[in-house]
Design an enzyme around this catalytic site. Structure first.
Site, PDB file in Angstrom:
ATOM      1  N   ARG A  40       0.873  -1.185   0.000  1.00 27.59           N
ATOM      2  CA  ARG A  40       0.000   0.000   0.000  1.00 27.59           C
ATOM      3  C   ARG A  40       0.900   1.222   0.000  1.00 27.59           C
ATOM      4  O   ARG A  40       1.317   1.717   1.045  1.00 27.59           O
ATOM      5  CB  ARG A  40      -0.896  -0.029   1.233  1.00 27.59           C
ATOM      6  CG  ARG A  40      -1.874   1.128   1.325  1.00 27.59           C
ATOM      7  CD  ARG A  40      -2.782   0.920   2.534  1.00 27.59           C
ATOM      8  NE  ARG A  40      -3.719   2.006   2.706  1.00 27.59           N
ATOM      9  CZ  ARG A  40      -3.438   3.151   3.334  1.00 27.59           C
ATOM     10  NH1 ARG A  40      -2.234   3.344   3.865  1.00 27.59           N
ATOM     11  NH2 ARG A  40      -4.351   4.081   3.448  1.00 27.59           N
ATOM     12  N   SER A 112     -12.578  -2.853   0.584  1.00 30.69           N
ATOM     13  CA  SER A 112     -12.851  -2.266   1.897  1.00 30.69           C
ATOM     14  C   SER A 112     -14.335  -1.948   1.987  1.00 30.69           C
ATOM     15  O   SER A 112     -14.896  -1.340   1.075  1.00 30.69           O
ATOM     16  CB  SER A 112     -12.073  -0.957   2.077  1.00 30.69           C
ATOM     17  OG  SER A 112     -10.699  -1.213   2.030  1.00 30.69           O
ATOM     18  N   LYS A 141      -3.900   5.920   8.899  1.00 31.65           N
ATOM     19  CA  LYS A 141      -4.695   6.390   7.763  1.00 31.65           C
ATOM     20  C   LYS A 141      -5.350   7.709   8.186  1.00 31.65           C
ATOM     21  O   LYS A 141      -6.331   7.707   8.935  1.00 31.65           O
ATOM     22  CB  LYS A 141      -5.761   5.339   7.425  1.00 31.65           C
ATOM     23  CG  LYS A 141      -6.536   5.636   6.156  1.00 31.65           C
ATOM     24  CD  LYS A 141      -7.473   4.469   5.819  1.00 31.65           C
ATOM     25  CE  LYS A 141      -7.959   4.546   4.393  1.00 31.65           C
ATOM     26  NZ  LYS A 141      -9.289   5.058   4.255  1.00 31.65           N
TER      27      LYS A 141
HETATM   28  N1  3NM Z   1      -7.628   1.196   6.244  1.00 28.99           N
HETATM   29  P1  3NM Z   1      -2.872   0.294  11.611  1.00 28.99           P
HETATM   30  S1  3NM Z   1      -7.679   1.684   8.728  1.00 28.99           S
HETATM   31  C1  3NM Z   1      -5.219   1.141   5.672  1.00 28.99           C
HETATM   32  O1  3NM Z   1     -10.632   1.587   8.097  1.00 28.99           O
HETATM   33  C2  3NM Z   1      -6.316   1.302   6.627  1.00 28.99           C
HETATM   34  O2  3NM Z   1     -10.408   1.090   6.008  1.00 28.99           O
HETATM   35  C3  3NM Z   1      -8.479   1.397   7.253  1.00 28.99           C
HETATM   36  O3  3NM Z   1      -3.226   0.726  10.104  1.00 28.99           O
HETATM   37  C4  3NM Z   1      -9.938   1.361   7.112  1.00 28.99           C
HETATM   38  O4  3NM Z   1      -2.846  -1.167  11.654  1.00 28.99           O
HETATM   39  C5  3NM Z   1      -6.165   1.565   7.995  1.00 28.99           C
HETATM   40  O5  3NM Z   1      -1.495   0.871  11.827  1.00 28.99           O
HETATM   41  C6  3NM Z   1      -4.869   1.720   8.716  1.00 28.99           C
HETATM   42  O6  3NM Z   1      -3.894   0.927  12.505  1.00 28.99           O
HETATM   43  C7  3NM Z   1      -4.461   0.518   9.519  1.00 28.99           C
END
Ligand code: 3NM
Length: 221
Positions: A40, A112, A141
C-alpha cells in the site's frame, strides 16, 4: 481464497517502515509468519514510477520466496503488470464490477467495506474478501473513519457468512481476539508489525493471538 490466508495480513508501503529499510521489515515479517502481504504505497513520500516498480517487484519476489500472497492496493495496472496474486480496492477506487472484469476471475479481489450494505454489494460485484474497519483508532490512515468496534464485522459476517472478512485499524496482538470472535478470518495491520522493534516477533505474536481466538471459537461453537 482460503480464509487461513487472511489470518495475519500485513500491509505496508515504503513510508511505513519507521525509518528502516522496508524490504528488511517485510523480510522479518515474512519470517515471523505473516500469511498475506499488501503493498500500500500511499501518502507523502510514496514512491512513484520506476522506483515504485523496483520496490514492488522486490516485495513480490520476497513474498513468492516465502509462499505468501502478494496483494497490490489500488493500482490495477501495477497488480496486472507484476502478476500479483491479488488487488485490494476501497469504495472510492472505482466500480468494483469493472475492476473485477479488468483483472479477470483468477486474481484475488479484496474490497474495503464499512457496513453490511457495502459488504453485500462488494460480494455481488465479485469480491473474494472484505477489509472492514477501522475497528480501533488508527494513526496510519489520516482520513480513516471513526473507530467502529467489532459490530460491523459481526453484522456483515451474519449477513454473508461465506465471505471472508479481515478487520483493520489499530489491531495488535492484545486486542485481536474480539475481531476474530466477531467473525473475521484474520486481522490486517500496518503499525503493529511495521513499527515493531522486532517485526518477526510482532508477526508471531499476532499469529498466536489469532490462532488462539480461532481455536476458542471452534471449541465454543
Ligand atoms: N484502512 P494500523 S484503517 C489502511 O478503516 C487502513 O479502512 C483502514 O493501520 C480502514 O494497523 C487503515 O497501523 C490503517 O492501525 C491501519
Amino acid at each position: 481464497m482460503k480464509p487461513e490466508q487472511l489470518a495475519v495480513y500485513f500491509i505496508m508501503g515504503s513510508v511505513n517502515a519507521a525509518g528502516r529499510n522496508p524490504i528488511e521489515v517485510l523480510e522479518s515479517a515474512l519470517r515471523g509468519g505473516v500469511t498475506c502481504f499488501q503493498l500500500r504505497e500511499k501518502g507523502p513520500g510514496a514512491l512513484k514510477g520506476e522506483a515504485l516498480l523496483e520496490f514492488a517487484t522486490a516485495c513480490r519476489d520476497l513474498c513468492r520466496e516465502h509462499g505468501v500472497g502478494f496483494i497490490v492496493n489500488d493500482d490495477v495496472d501495477l497488480a496486472v503488470h507484476l502478476g500479483a496474486d491479488g488487488l485490494h480496492v476501497g469504495q472510492e477506487d472505482g466500480d468494483i464490477r469493472k475492476i473485477r472484469s479488468r483483472i479477470g476471475g483468477q486474481m484475488i479481489l479484496g474490497v474495503s467495506a464499512h457496513d453490511a450494505g457495502e459488504a453485500g454489494a462488494a460480494l455481488a460485484a465479485g469480491a473474494d474478501y472484505l477489509g472492514m474497519g477501522p475497528v480501533y483508532g488508527t494513526r496510519s490512515k489520516p482520513d480513516a473513519r471513526e473507530a467502529s468496534g467489532t459490530g460491523l464485522i459481526r453484522d456483515a459476517h451474519a449477513a454473508h457468512p461465506d465471505l471472508p472478512i479481515v478487520g483493520i485499524g489499530g489491531i495488535r496482538a492484545d486486542n485481536a481476539a474480539p475481531v476474530i470472535r466477531a467473525g473475521a478470518s484474520g486481522v490486517s495491520v500496518i503499525s503493529a508489525i511495521s513499527h515493531a522493534s522486532d517485526p518477526a516477533r510482532a508477526a508471531r505474536e499476532l499469529h498466536q493471538a489469532v490462532e488462539e481466538a480461532i481455536m476458542e471459537k471452534e471449541r465454543t461453537r
